[in-house]
Design a protein around this motif. Sequence first.
Motif, PDB file in Angstrom:
ATOM      1  N   ILE A  58      15.332  -6.026  -2.175  1.00  0.00           N
ATOM      2  CA  ILE A  58      14.838  -5.671  -3.507  1.00  0.00           C
ATOM      3  C   ILE A  58      13.683  -4.676  -3.406  1.00  0.00           C
ATOM      4  O   ILE A  58      13.612  -3.691  -4.161  1.00  0.00           O
ATOM      5  N   ILE A  59      12.784  -4.903  -2.465  1.00  0.00           N
ATOM      6  CA  ILE A  59      11.651  -3.987  -2.293  1.00  0.00           C
ATOM      7  C   ILE A  59      12.139  -2.597  -1.907  1.00  0.00           C
ATOM      8  O   ILE A  59      11.645  -1.580  -2.410  1.00  0.00           O
ATOM      9  N   PHE A  60      13.119  -2.524  -1.028  1.00  0.00           N
ATOM     10  CA  PHE A  60      13.685  -1.227  -0.654  1.00  0.00           C
ATOM     11  C   PHE A  60      14.259  -0.527  -1.890  1.00  0.00           C
ATOM     12  O   PHE A  60      14.071   0.684  -2.076  1.00  0.00           O
ATOM     13  N   ASP A 106      18.880   4.137 -17.524  1.00  0.00           N
ATOM     14  CA  ASP A 106      19.078   3.169 -16.443  1.00  0.00           C
ATOM     15  C   ASP A 106      17.800   3.019 -15.614  1.00  0.00           C
ATOM     16  O   ASP A 106      17.430   1.900 -15.222  1.00  0.00           O
ATOM     17  N   GLU A 107      17.122   4.130 -15.343  1.00  0.00           N
ATOM     18  CA  GLU A 107      15.863   4.055 -14.600  1.00  0.00           C
ATOM     19  C   GLU A 107      14.812   3.270 -15.377  1.00  0.00           C
ATOM     20  O   GLU A 107      14.049   2.487 -14.796  1.00  0.00           O
ATOM     21  N   ALA A 108      14.783   3.464 -16.692  1.00  0.00           N
ATOM     22  CA  ALA A 108      13.832   2.725 -17.518  1.00  0.00           C
ATOM     23  C   ALA A 108      14.146   1.233 -17.509  1.00  0.00           C
ATOM     24  O   ALA A 108      13.245   0.391 -17.445  1.00  0.00           O
ATOM     25  N   VAL A 109      15.438   0.893 -17.579  1.00  0.00           N
ATOM     26  CA  VAL A 109      15.846  -0.511 -17.505  1.00  0.00           C
ATOM     27  C   VAL A 109      15.393  -1.105 -16.177  1.00  0.00           C
ATOM     28  O   VAL A 109      14.857  -2.225 -16.122  1.00  0.00           O
ATOM     29  N   LEU A 110      15.601  -0.368 -15.089  1.00  0.00           N
ATOM     30  CA  LEU A 110      15.198  -0.848 -13.762  1.00  0.00           C
ATOM     31  C   LEU A 110      13.691  -1.013 -13.679  1.00  0.00           C
ATOM     32  O   LEU A 110      13.188  -2.015 -13.161  1.00  0.00           O
ATOM     33  N   TRP A 111      12.959  -0.027 -14.185  1.00  0.00           N
ATOM     34  CA  TRP A 111      11.498  -0.103 -14.167  1.00  0.00           C
ATOM     35  C   TRP A 111      11.018  -1.353 -14.902  1.00  0.00           C
ATOM     36  O   TRP A 111      10.179  -2.104 -14.382  1.00  0.00           O
ATOM     37  N   LEU A 112      11.548  -1.590 -16.095  1.00  0.00           N
ATOM     38  CA  LEU A 112      11.138  -2.762 -16.861  1.00  0.00           C
ATOM     39  C   LEU A 112      11.534  -4.055 -16.156  1.00  0.00           C
ATOM     40  O   LEU A 112      10.762  -5.016 -16.118  1.00  0.00           O
ATOM     41  N   ALA A 113      12.729  -4.084 -15.592  1.00  0.00           N
ATOM     42  CA  ALA A 113      13.202  -5.288 -14.907  1.00  0.00           C
ATOM     43  C   ALA A 113      12.335  -5.608 -13.698  1.00  0.00           C
ATOM     44  O   ALA A 113      11.927  -6.765 -13.494  1.00  0.00           O
ATOM     45  N   ALA A 115       9.242  -4.487 -13.055  1.00  0.00           N
ATOM     46  CA  ALA A 115       7.863  -4.760 -13.463  1.00  0.00           C
ATOM     47  C   ALA A 115       7.728  -6.179 -14.003  1.00  0.00           C
ATOM     48  O   ALA A 115       6.744  -6.877 -13.729  1.00  0.00           O
ATOM     49  N   THR A 116       8.718  -6.624 -14.765  1.00  0.00           N
ATOM     50  CA  THR A 116       8.696  -7.991 -15.293  1.00  0.00           C
ATOM     51  C   THR A 116       8.837  -9.008 -14.170  1.00  0.00           C
ATOM     52  O   THR A 116       8.131 -10.028 -14.131  1.00  0.00           O
ATOM     53  N   ALA A 117       9.738  -8.726 -13.220  1.00  0.00           N
ATOM     54  CA  ALA A 117       9.929  -9.639 -12.086  1.00  0.00           C
ATOM     55  C   ALA A 117       8.667  -9.741 -11.237  1.00  0.00           C
ATOM     56  O   ALA A 117       8.375 -10.807 -10.680  1.00  0.00           O
ATOM     57  N   ALA A 118       7.899  -8.658 -11.150  1.00  0.00           N
ATOM     58  CA  ALA A 118       6.684  -8.654 -10.334  1.00  0.00           C
ATOM     59  C   ALA A 118       5.638  -9.632 -10.855  1.00  0.00           C
ATOM     60  O   ALA A 118       4.760 -10.062 -10.102  1.00  0.00           O
ATOM     61  N   ARG A 119       5.729  -9.997 -12.125  1.00  0.00           N
ATOM     62  CA  ARG A 119       4.768 -10.956 -12.688  1.00  0.00           C
ATOM     63  C   ARG A 119       4.817 -12.286 -11.956  1.00  0.00           C
ATOM     64  O   ARG A 119       3.799 -12.968 -11.802  1.00  0.00           O
ATOM     65  N   THR A 120       6.001 -12.674 -11.489  1.00  0.00           N
ATOM     66  CA  THR A 120       6.153 -13.965 -10.811  1.00  0.00           C
ATOM     67  C   THR A 120       6.587 -13.828  -9.347  1.00  0.00           C
ATOM     68  O   THR A 120       6.808 -14.831  -8.676  1.00  0.00           O
ATOM     69  N   ARG A 121       6.732 -12.589  -8.880  1.00  0.00           N
ATOM     70  CA  ARG A 121       7.107 -12.350  -7.480  1.00  0.00           C
ATOM     71  C   ARG A 121       6.022 -11.519  -6.815  1.00  0.00           C
ATOM     72  O   ARG A 121       6.023 -10.284  -6.941  1.00  0.00           O
ATOM     73  N   PRO A 122       5.112 -12.152  -6.105  1.00  0.00           N
ATOM     74  CA  PRO A 122       3.990 -11.410  -5.499  1.00  0.00           C
ATOM     75  C   PRO A 122       4.426 -10.257  -4.604  1.00  0.00           C
ATOM     76  O   PRO A 122       3.733  -9.238  -4.540  1.00  0.00           O
ATOM     77  N   SER A 123       5.570 -10.385  -3.942  1.00  0.00           N
ATOM     78  CA  SER A 123       6.009  -9.312  -3.037  1.00  0.00           C
ATOM     79  C   SER A 123       6.322  -8.014  -3.779  1.00  0.00           C
ATOM     80  O   SER A 123       6.287  -6.928  -3.198  1.00  0.00           O
ATOM     81  N   ALA A 128       5.285  -2.500  -8.203  1.00  0.00           N
ATOM     82  CA  ALA A 128       5.148  -2.347  -9.653  1.00  0.00           C
ATOM     83  C   ALA A 128       3.858  -1.599  -9.988  1.00  0.00           C
ATOM     84  O   ALA A 128       3.825  -0.771 -10.916  1.00  0.00           O
ATOM     85  N   GLU A 129       2.810  -1.849  -9.210  1.00  0.00           N
ATOM     86  CA  GLU A 129       1.551  -1.131  -9.415  1.00  0.00           C
ATOM     87  C   GLU A 129       1.712   0.357  -9.115  1.00  0.00           C
ATOM     88  O   GLU A 129       1.116   1.198  -9.781  1.00  0.00           O
ATOM     89  N   ARG A 130       2.544   0.673  -8.128  1.00  0.00           N
ATOM     90  CA  ARG A 130       2.797   2.089  -7.820  1.00  0.00           C
ATOM     91  C   ARG A 130       3.461   2.784  -8.997  1.00  0.00           C
ATOM     92  O   ARG A 130       3.126   3.933  -9.332  1.00  0.00           O
ATOM     93  N   LEU A 131       4.402   2.112  -9.649  1.00  0.00           N
ATOM     94  CA  LEU A 131       5.035   2.690 -10.835  1.00  0.00           C
ATOM     95  C   LEU A 131       4.013   2.870 -11.950  1.00  0.00           C
ATOM     96  O   LEU A 131       3.979   3.909 -12.621  1.00  0.00           O
ATOM     97  N   TYR A 132       3.179   1.857 -12.141  1.00  0.00           N
ATOM     98  CA  TYR A 132       2.140   1.900 -13.190  1.00  0.00           C
ATOM     99  C   TYR A 132       1.172   3.056 -12.926  1.00  0.00           C
ATOM    100  O   TYR A 132       0.882   3.864 -13.818  1.00  0.00           O
ATOM    101  N   ASP A 133       0.671   3.134 -11.697  1.00  0.00           N
ATOM    102  CA  ASP A 133      -0.306   4.170 -11.363  1.00  0.00           C
ATOM    103  C   ASP A 133       0.321   5.565 -11.370  1.00  0.00           C
ATOM    104  O   ASP A 133      -0.331   6.539 -11.747  1.00  0.00           O
ATOM    105  N   GLY A 134       1.582   5.652 -10.957  1.00  0.00           N
ATOM    106  CA  GLY A 134       2.248   6.947 -10.914  1.00  0.00           C
ATOM    107  C   GLY A 134       2.360   7.581 -12.289  1.00  0.00           C
ATOM    108  O   GLY A 134       2.178   8.795 -12.444  1.00  0.00           O
ATOM    109  N   LEU A 135       2.647   6.769 -13.295  1.00  0.00           N
ATOM    110  CA  LEU A 135       2.739   7.291 -14.660  1.00  0.00           C
ATOM    111  C   LEU A 135       1.388   7.821 -15.113  1.00  0.00           C
ATOM    112  O   LEU A 135       1.304   8.894 -15.722  1.00  0.00           O
TER     113      LEU A 135
END
Length: 200
Positions: A58-60, A106-113, A115-123, A128-135
């Motif tokens: 998933i991280i890859f 599709d990229e937006a769907v993936l980004w949201l999915a 980012a939401t999963a990162a709330r409960t998945r520390p890995s 998700a922070e990279r996506l946030y900071d990149g924008l």
Amino acid sequence: MSPRVVDPVARRQAVAEAVFRVVVRDGVEQASLRNVAEEAGLAIGSIRHYFDSHDDMIIFAVEALIQSIDQRVMDHVGSLADRTDLRRPAERVLAEVLPLDERRRDEAVLWLAFATAARTRPSLRPHAERLYDGLRRLCHRALTVMAASGTVASGLDVELESERLASLLNGLTVDGVLHPDRVTPDLTVSLLRRHLDSLR
């Protein structure tokens, strides 16, 4: 008959694309090793050969998504150079992160999915922070170039306006994914254009 040589880079990318298809269609929770292997047309052992764990896979995929978006945006960043009025070039660059066609949706769907999963998945959180900071870096760069060219009001608070612009793009992305019949691509572009014009 000699064994077929498998390109490991291409194989890992193919797995990432299978992850994308599963996540877009069914959500992150359905992107199991077994489901992704089936989507990619591979044996589950083949997936395990290239990825140490489900999290590794998933991280890859998240990193592949980040790189794909970054590359496409950077291909357009050059349009910010050597222009008198940069509002339209900035609009084109910023529109690359909005769900305006099938690929970007599709990229937006993936980004949201993810980012939401990162709330409960520390890995997933650092990615998700990279996506946030990149924008935010993209918004800051666009506004900095516009300020230097005089196409926005003098004395514009670029730091604050970068946050405001990123928040607008985030909101348009979420609404465009969740309510595509109401927040259409035409409306999305009009709202972005109106915002940029308001900075003069």
